[in-house]
Design an enzyme around this catalytic site. Structure first.
Site, PDB file in Angstrom:
ATOM      1  N   TYR A 260       0.819  -1.212   0.000  1.00  0.00           N
ATOM      2  CA  TYR A 260       0.000   0.000   0.000  1.00  0.00           C
ATOM      3  C   TYR A 260       0.855   1.265   0.000  1.00  0.00           C
ATOM      4  O   TYR A 260       1.753   1.411   0.836  1.00  0.00           O
ATOM      5  CB  TYR A 260      -0.941   0.007   1.210  1.00  0.00           C
ATOM      6  CG  TYR A 260      -2.038  -1.019   1.082  1.00  0.00           C
ATOM      7  CD1 TYR A 260      -3.267  -0.684   0.533  1.00  0.00           C
ATOM      8  CD2 TYR A 260      -1.830  -2.345   1.456  1.00  0.00           C
ATOM      9  CE1 TYR A 260      -4.270  -1.629   0.380  1.00  0.00           C
ATOM     10  CE2 TYR A 260      -2.812  -3.306   1.309  1.00  0.00           C
ATOM     11  CZ  TYR A 260      -4.032  -2.942   0.771  1.00  0.00           C
ATOM     12  OH  TYR A 260      -5.015  -3.890   0.603  1.00  0.00           O
ATOM     13  N   CYS A 269       9.829   0.582  15.183  1.00  0.00           N
ATOM     14  CA  CYS A 269      10.710  -0.477  14.670  1.00  0.00           C
ATOM     15  C   CYS A 269      11.319  -0.182  13.304  1.00  0.00           C
ATOM     16  O   CYS A 269      12.537  -0.118  13.189  1.00  0.00           O
ATOM     17  CB  CYS A 269       9.947  -1.802  14.631  1.00  0.00           C
ATOM     18  SG  CYS A 269       9.541  -2.391  16.280  1.00  0.00           S
ATOM     19  N   LYS A 272      14.067   2.682  12.872  1.00  0.00           N
ATOM     20  CA  LYS A 272      15.306   2.450  13.621  1.00  0.00           C
ATOM     21  C   LYS A 272      16.015   1.161  13.170  1.00  0.00           C
ATOM     22  O   LYS A 272      17.233   1.101  13.144  1.00  0.00           O
ATOM     23  CB  LYS A 272      15.041   2.451  15.135  1.00  0.00           C
ATOM     24  CG  LYS A 272      14.636   1.126  15.727  1.00  0.00           C
ATOM     25  CD  LYS A 272      14.664   1.144  17.239  1.00  0.00           C
ATOM     26  CE  LYS A 272      13.968  -0.050  17.843  1.00  0.00           C
ATOM     27  NZ  LYS A 272      14.451  -1.366  17.473  1.00  0.00           N
TER      28      LYS A 272
END
Ligand SMILES: NC(=O)c1ccc[n+]([C@@H]2O[C@H](COP(=O)([O-])OP(=O)(O)OC[C@H]3O[C@@H](n4cnc5c(N)ncnc54)[C@H](O)[C@@H]3O)[C@@H](O)[C@H]2O)c1
Length: 462
Positions: A260, A269, A272
């Protein structure tokens, strides 16, 4: 089994609660006294669908308890899970100070008291390749012998916020990285009840386990950045990214999920972890060019819609009021870490806009970050009161089929920037909205009042 979870954030609390639900005896340790107090009072510190039922039941049945004392945790558990933060350092590498700090405290406790026996230390945090070896060294430096007093296991977590309980209870795979057969066997026994449908428990060496987690997140992030690039080109060549997505997703080599286009990835998450893997590769003398591009594309994409809004209004948002729907970095969570919404809001504020926002769950977490810089609306419709434009940043269910007549009446201008492609562009133009989305055509709105169009479509349906 007796388990201890150190760190009760999104990963630690979900893991601890789900392990308790399977009958294990779990103690959760956290340094945050207020959080521990709250959990002892039976209150959840995070929003995670489905967690409350297990949380309450396992506290009641005394399989789940909370403490601020690491010592108490170390005494209790045969397996000690480290579910600690690994935020990015200034240079992009993962900050290992939480993990290594706790590991060294555990080493000292084990060294001081041989009666504590054998413990398995599990890295559940997302940690760079080599961390399990570094934890092992800390233990050995304290005079502890691997295999006798301890073993280290890398057991990366793949749960997704918003569906974390389901993901933990029925993982698609469990990864166990260890040099020790004994530790791998105990870990396999612990996870067997979670994979009764036949999903795999994969054992490998710790470095491969650590790499598996980074490779998974980086590949998913790459798909998002790739699709955002395709969307940006679609806009220029007059194609529709929705059709392209469906067209490529039918290919089983590609698959339908994670294709998408939107306003970029956020959360605690992907940004980083992609940065950290890029950094690790660099440390080993390798320039991981794809990851560099993934991050740059994402930075551009997260700003793009805000820049389009400023441009729409001729370069300044002074005197403009902008509504925002969705603050969480994705639906079904209250987590706003690295949320695209916050990046967009800051850009709007810097350009002189007043912002009024609504999110079903992430109002408090946003207030902690943005404070009084924005107005917090009571509901979705109040957030569009008298606005010059609405920006949609998170695809919560309740935003998918809103009452467009009500919105049209309340907005000063019927102008929508949809960062999640929730509505059909043609239909929105027919309803009288000037509607911009990502990678799809823009149609000039009809001038007919929205009510008469809705009436007409209702008559037609009847
Ligand atoms: N959030 C996710 O969706 C997700 C998914 C998979 C993996 N991970 C990884 O799991 C790890 C944890 O992530 P999270 O989102 O649960 O983090 P989080 O920030 O939500 O939670 C971390 C917890 O650790 C506690 N803590 C900090 N120092 C401590 C100490 N010395 N002793 C005890 N507790 C301490 C904090 O108070 C906090 O409650 C990270 O490495 C992350 O990358 C996260």
């Amino acid at each position: 089994m007796k388990l201890t979870i150190v760190g009760t954030g999104y990963v630690g609390l979900v893991s601890g609660t789900c392990f308790a639900e399977m009958g294990n005896d779990v103690v959760c340790v956290d340094i945050d006294e207020a959080k521990v107090e709250m959990m002892r009072d039976g209150e959840l510190p995070i929003f995670e669908p489905g967690l409350e039922l297990f949380f309450e039941r396992n506290i009641r049945e005394e399989r789940l308890s909370f403490t601020t004392s690491l010592e108490e945790g170390v005494k209790h558990g045969d397996v000690l899970f480290l579910a600690l933060p690994t935020p990015p350092s200034e240079d992009g590498s993962a900050d290992l100070s939480y993990v290594m700090g706790v590991a060294s405290e555990i080493a000292d406790m084990l060294a001081a008291d041989p009666a504590l026996g054998y413990k398995i230390i599990v890295d559940k945090s997302t940690v760079p390749v080599g961390t399990a070896d570094a934890v092992q060294s800390v233990m050995e430096e304290a005079g502890l012998e691997a295999g006798d007093r301890f073993d280290v296991v890398s057991n990366p977590e793949f749960l997704r916020e918003g569906v974390a309980v389901d993901d933990f209870m029925k993982p698609e795979r469990v990864v166990i990285g260890s040099h020790s057969e004994k530790a791998a066997k105990i870990m396999t026994q612990l996870y067997e009840p979670f994979v009764r449908q036949g999903n795999a428990i994969l054992t490998m060496d710790p470095r491969s386990a650590e790499m598996t987690k980074y490779a998974a997140n980086s590949l998913l992030a790459t798909r998002i950045s790739f699709m955002n690039e395709i969307a940006n080109v679609c806009e220029r060549v007059g194609a529709n990214v929705d059709d392209v997505r469906i067209g490529i997703g039918q290919d089983s080599r590609i698959g339908k999920r994670f294709l998408y286009a939107g306003i970029g990835f956020g959360g605690s998450c992907f940004p980083k972890d992609v940065q950290a893997l890029h950094r690790t590769a660099n440390d080993y003398g390798y320039d991981f060019k794809v990851l560099d591009a993934v991050l740059k594309v994402n930075d551009r994409q997260r700003k793009r819609m805000a820049e389009d809004i400023v441009e729409y209004f001729g370069g300044s948002l002074e005197g403009k009021r902008i509504g925002v729907w969705g603050l969480a970095f994705k639906p079904n969570t209250d987590d706003v870490r690295e949320a695209p919404s916050h990046i967009i809001i800051r850009h709007l504020l810097e350009n002189g806009a007043k912002v009024q926002a609504f999110d079903p769950e992430a109002m408090e977490t946003t207030r902690d970050v943005l404070g009084a810089d924005i107005v917090y609306a009571a509901d979705a419709y109040s957030a569009v009161d008298d606005v010059d434009a609405l920006v949609i940043c998170t695809e919560w269910h309740e935003f998918r089929r809103p009452d467009f007549t009500r919105m049209h009446e309340r907005m000063k201008l019927p102008l929508i920037f949809d960062g999640r492609n929730l509505y059909q562009p043609k239909r929105m133009a027919e309803l009288g909205f000037d509607y911009f989305s990502v990678g799809r055509p823009h149609y000039a709105p009809t001038t007919e009042p929205v009510e008469s169009l809705l009436e007409a479509s209702n008559d037609h349906a009847a």
